[in-house]
Design an enzyme around this catalytic site. Structure first.
Site, mmCIF file in Angstrom:
data_model
loop_
_atom_site.group_PDB
_atom_site.id
_atom_site.type_symbol
_atom_site.label_atom_id
_atom_site.label_comp_id
_atom_site.label_asym_id
_atom_site.label_seq_id
_atom_site.Cartn_x
_atom_site.Cartn_y
_atom_site.Cartn_z
ATOM 1 N N GLU A 38 0.819 -1.208 0.000
ATOM 2 C CA GLU A 38 0.000 0.000 0.000
ATOM 3 C C GLU A 38 0.856 1.263 0.000
ATOM 4 O O GLU A 38 0.504 2.266 -0.633
ATOM 5 C CB GLU A 38 -0.935 -0.007 1.209
ATOM 6 C CG GLU A 38 -2.084 -0.990 1.123
ATOM 7 C CD GLU A 38 -1.677 -2.431 1.381
ATOM 8 O OE1 GLU A 38 -2.488 -3.340 1.100
ATOM 9 O OE2 GLU A 38 -0.552 -2.645 1.870
ATOM 10 N N HIS B 163 -11.347 -6.062 8.656
ATOM 11 C CA HIS B 163 -11.829 -5.850 7.288
ATOM 12 C C HIS B 163 -13.251 -5.272 7.271
ATOM 13 O O HIS B 163 -13.923 -5.353 6.236
ATOM 14 C CB HIS B 163 -11.828 -7.160 6.492
ATOM 15 C CG HIS B 163 -10.472 -7.719 6.223
ATOM 16 N ND1 HIS B 163 -9.719 -8.346 7.186
ATOM 17 C CD2 HIS B 163 -9.718 -7.737 5.095
ATOM 18 C CE1 HIS B 163 -8.569 -8.744 6.663
ATOM 19 N NE2 HIS B 163 -8.539 -8.383 5.396
#
Length: 347
Positions: free
Chosen positions: A69, A138
């Protein structure tokens, strides 16, 4: 406050397809627009958020990246500083924690620290929210983190029409934009067990929706409910149930968190005198409290009939268990109960 209307011929599209159509049209219009992220290429994104783009535009403009990321946002930052318009997908908003330094100290501050010399027309996209038992790492929303950071605009569509129009605006904006799409709203066939708004009328031609203009989803007179993202369709269901009990709900969808259309909220409160803010984020130090604080600062001109109420996730990690997840994430039944409680006051 704006009403979402169009005179052009419309078709019905699910959220994900409307969002992708906006990206496709901007890539066709402007060669500086490109996508990058994990699995955005031939797979088309794990949530179909770039589906079909690789075939049309090729690997140079729809770039699959390593699982990093920090590298994704570092690349996007550099490209934006050089005049490109990257759309960087980080898959899950939870993963932004991996590269938060890039967001907090670089992307948000570069324009300021360069005295305005460097523009960053950069869109960061990610899926957000719970409801599908993805557990604590998540299932978060986290939009409050980005709204708290100066220099970043935050977009949270709740329906296909807004998904397309707000994405178009985000790509054309010269500032960094965090664009969050809720998985339970996407309308993906593999997720059709979710209580979602699958398809709505979306014009085929390109259009944009200005940031900072709330949408009045439902007009009412007794209580103002402000809701974001997936909380909007849940609040709409609650409003229908409350109408059957004689309670008239005015439902506002701000659409963007930064900038935030407080004028629309103030105007609604001058009519209803009661406020409930519903958000799928953590309760403490969150968006719900910020909106109520801004209302409190205007109590010299806005007369409330009841203390403002906020409804959000209690300060716990989001459970994996379906029953526990449903208990901590605000549901329509929680909104109904909160509004009924508000109606018992008459200050």
């Amino acid at each position: 406050m704006s009403q979402s209307t169009t005179t052009a011929e419309s078709r019905k599209l699910p959220f994900y397809a409307a969002m992708v159509e906006a990206i496709r049209q901007e890539m066709q219009r402007d060669s500086s627009v490109f996508c990058l992220g994990e699995d955005v290429g031939q797979i088309g994104g794990v949530f179909q958020s770039t589906v079909g783009l690789f075939k049309e535009f090729g690997a140079q403009r729809v770039r699959d990246t390593p699982i990093s990321e920090t590298a994704i946002l570092g690349t996007a930052l550099g490209a934006a500083a050089q005049g490109m318009r990257p759309i960087a997908e980080l898959m899950f908003v939870d993963f932004m924690g991996v590269c938060f330094d890039q967001i907090l100290n670089n992307i948000s501050k570069t324009t300021y620290m360069s005295g305005g010399a460097i523009k960053l027309p950069l869109v960061i996209t990610a899926s957000t929210g719970g409801g599908i038992c993805d557990a604590a790492q998540h299932s978060q929303t986290l939009h409050g983190y980005f709204a708290h950071t100066p220099g970043i605009k935050v977009v949270m569509p709740s329906n296909p029409y807004d998904a397309k129009g707000l994405m178009t605006t985000a790509i054309r904006d010269d500032s960094p934009v965090v664009y969050l799409f809720h998985r339970a709203l996407l309308g993906l066939p593999v997720m059709n067990f979710i209580d979602a708004r699958f398809a709505e009328e979306v014009p085929e031609e390109s259009y944009s929706i200005p940031f900072g203009q709330a949408r009045r989803v439902r007009e009412g007179s007794d209580v103002t409910v402000v809701a974001f993202s997936q909380m909007v369709p849940k609040a709409l269901v609650a409003a229908g149930e409350l109408a059957a009990k004689g309670i008239s709900v005015e439902l506002l969808d701000p659409r963007t968190l930064v900038p935030l259309d407080m004028d629309a909220i103030f105007a609604s409160l001058e009519k209803t005198g009661r406020l409930l803010v519903v958000d799928e984020d953590y309760l403490s130090f969150g968006v719900t409290g910020e909106i109520i604080a801004r209302v409190a600062e205007q109590l010299d001109r806005i007369k409330l009939k009841a203390p403002p109420r906020r409804l959000a996730i209690p300060d716990v990690s989001i459970p994996y268990s379906p029953a526990l997840e449903s208990a901590v994430i605000p549901q329509s039944r929680h909104i109904v109960a909160a509004v009924e409680e508000l109606m018992t006051f008459n200050l």
